[in-house]
Design a protein around this motif. Structure first.
Motif, PDB file in Angstrom:
ATOM      1  N   ASN A 185       1.202  -3.858 -44.050  1.00 12.03           N
ATOM      2  CA  ASN A 185       0.483  -3.562 -45.206  1.00 12.03           C
ATOM      3  C   ASN A 185      -1.040  -3.791 -45.115  1.00 12.03           C
ATOM      4  OD1 ASN A 185      -0.310  -6.192 -45.591  1.00 12.03           O
ATOM      5  ND2 ASN A 185       1.448  -6.398 -47.204  1.00 12.03           N
TER       6      ASN A 185
ATOM      7  N   HIS B  36       0.723  -1.442 -55.767  1.00  8.16           N
ATOM      8  CA  HIS B  36       1.104  -2.251 -54.917  1.00  8.16           C
ATOM      9  C   HIS B  36       0.305  -2.217 -53.671  1.00  8.16           C
ATOM     10  CE1 HIS B  36       2.740   1.030 -52.917  1.00  8.16           C
ATOM     11  NE2 HIS B  36       3.349   1.458 -54.081  1.00  8.16           N
TER      12      HIS B  36
ATOM     13  N   SER C 213       4.791  -4.571 -50.142  1.00  8.47           N
ATOM     14  CA  SER C 213       4.236  -4.305 -51.179  1.00  8.47           C
ATOM     15  C   SER C 213       3.652  -5.373 -51.986  1.00  8.47           C
ATOM     16  CB  SER C 213       5.201  -3.550 -52.115  1.00  8.47           C
ATOM     17  OG  SER C 213       6.216  -4.498 -52.486  1.00  8.47           O
TER      18      SER C 213
ATOM     19  N   PRO D  69       9.747  -2.693 -47.666  1.00 11.80           N
ATOM     20  CA  PRO D  69       8.801  -2.408 -48.728  1.00 11.80           C
ATOM     21  C   PRO D  69       8.694  -3.455 -49.789  1.00 11.80           C
ATOM     22  CG  PRO D  69      10.673  -0.806 -48.952  1.00 11.80           C
ATOM     23  CD  PRO D  69      10.678  -1.787 -47.568  1.00 11.80           C
TER      24      PRO D  69
ATOM     25  N   ARG E 235      -1.183   2.907 -52.307  1.00 16.91           N
ATOM     26  CA  ARG E 235      -1.312   2.016 -53.419  1.00 16.91           C
ATOM     27  C   ARG E 235      -0.428   2.470 -54.839  1.00 16.91           C
ATOM     28  NH1 ARG E 235      -7.146   1.097 -52.325  1.00 16.91           N
ATOM     29  NH2 ARG E 235      -7.241  -0.216 -50.621  1.00 16.91           N
TER      30      ARG E 235
END
Length: 325
Positions: free
Chosen positions: A69, A48, A107, A103, A33
């Motif tokens: 994620n 994130h 994110s 990403p 993160r």
């Protein structure tokens, strides 16, 4: 050449075949993160969602091929040569380089609706990662734990976002043409066919599986799209995680490239470099490689999710064989 699949069997599993003539040093990379995400045309993101997926790491930056994620959102980029058109960077807000797309989405987003919201403000630009790394021509498939998926294409008339009810994406043509092509195969079935041609004649099948006669068997993008949809939609396994994961790899095997069947010349052959399966509920990234058919897993929850450094795992490429005697 690649194939990506979203499969729901009580839980949602997403993954892809990466088909190419060579490897680029892919690794399984966990981005915690607090790893600083630095974008070329957007503000740095210091905190994130954590991400795990396959990437080539260049200059400390993971260039993800496919990833999920911790919230259960997954994305994959596939070659879209000849159709991907990116904008020139202008300094306007909302500009993201093509190699930052995965990403950028993962994110920030917890579900597909949040992805749609971000895409309304997004412009994908042709900024190269480096002077010796030209922009890759890509389109993307994105999905969440519900099994809902979309296809994202940056084309000559702008950014296009399509619902993807098939949960499958290959390379060319553009996604609307891939989806409409399924209409030619509506009569295919996993069941034995009924004699509709000449009911007065006592016809019978010569083999099991004749309901699928006409299913394309070549390695073209259009044929792989149809075949992946047919196999996925007719998959039948019970709920345990292990069975669903195994079935997912069988689906990908149905559209895989064995080395030698797609000759590119000069001793190069297209082959399935790796296959992946992401368990969106459990945050576990499973994969096989061309050389090693054993399923290997990386569980992102076993890493320090508050770290600032990437966790990197080389792919297992040596074949492992289990002897019973």
């Amino acid at each position: 050449m690649c194939t990506a699949v979203v499969y729901r069997n009580g839980k949602t599993y997403c993954g892809r075949n990466l088909d190419n003539s060579c490897s680029y040093g892919e690794e399984i990379v966990v981005m915690p993160r607090n790893f600083p995400l630095r974008f070329r045309h957007a503000d740095e993101m210091k905190h994130h969602h954590a991400i795990v997926g396959t990437a080539s790491v260049m200059k400390g930056v993971p260039l993800y091929y496919d990833a999920m994620n911790e919230e259960g959102v997954w994305a994959a980029g596939l070659n879209f040569v000849g159709n991907a058109i990116y904008s020139k960077a202008s300094g306007a807000s909302g500009e993201v380089a093509h190699f930052e797309f995965i990403p950028w989405i993962l994110s920030q987003c917890s579900d597909i609706e949040q992805v749609r919201g971000l895409l309304k403000k997004l412009t994908i630009v042709d900024t190269p990662f480096d002077t010796d790394v030209p922009p890759a021509q890509l389109h993307w498939i994105v999905a969440d734990r519900s099994g809902a998926s979309i296809t994202v294409e940056s084309v000559v008339d702008g950014l296009r976002v399509y619902d993807n009810p098939a949960g499958v994406l290959t390379n060319n043509p553009p996604f609307p043409m891939q989806l409409s092509g399924l209409g030619r195969y509506m009569a295919l079935s996993s069941k034995e066919p009924e004699n509709l041609m000449a009911p007065r004649i006592p016809l019978s099948s010569s083999s099991y599986g004749t309901g699928a006669i006409g299913l394309p068997g070549d390695l073209s993008s259009e044929s792989r799209f149809v075949r992946a949809v047919f196999v996925k939609e007719n998959s039948a396994v019970t709920d345990p995680e292990e069975e669903s994961i195994g079935q997912f790899f069988h689906i990908l095997d149905s559209v895989a490239f064995p080395q030698g069947c797609c000759d590119l010349g000069n001793g190069l052959y297209e082959k399935t470099i790796y296959s992946s399966c992401c368990s969106l509920e459990n945050g576990i990234y499973y994969y096989t490689t061309y050389e090693n058919r054993q399923i290997t897993a990386v569980d992102m929850s076993r890493e320090d999710m508050e770290n600032t450094q990437l966790a990197r795992f080389a792919m297992e490429r040596k074949q492992r064989i289990f002897f019973r005697n």
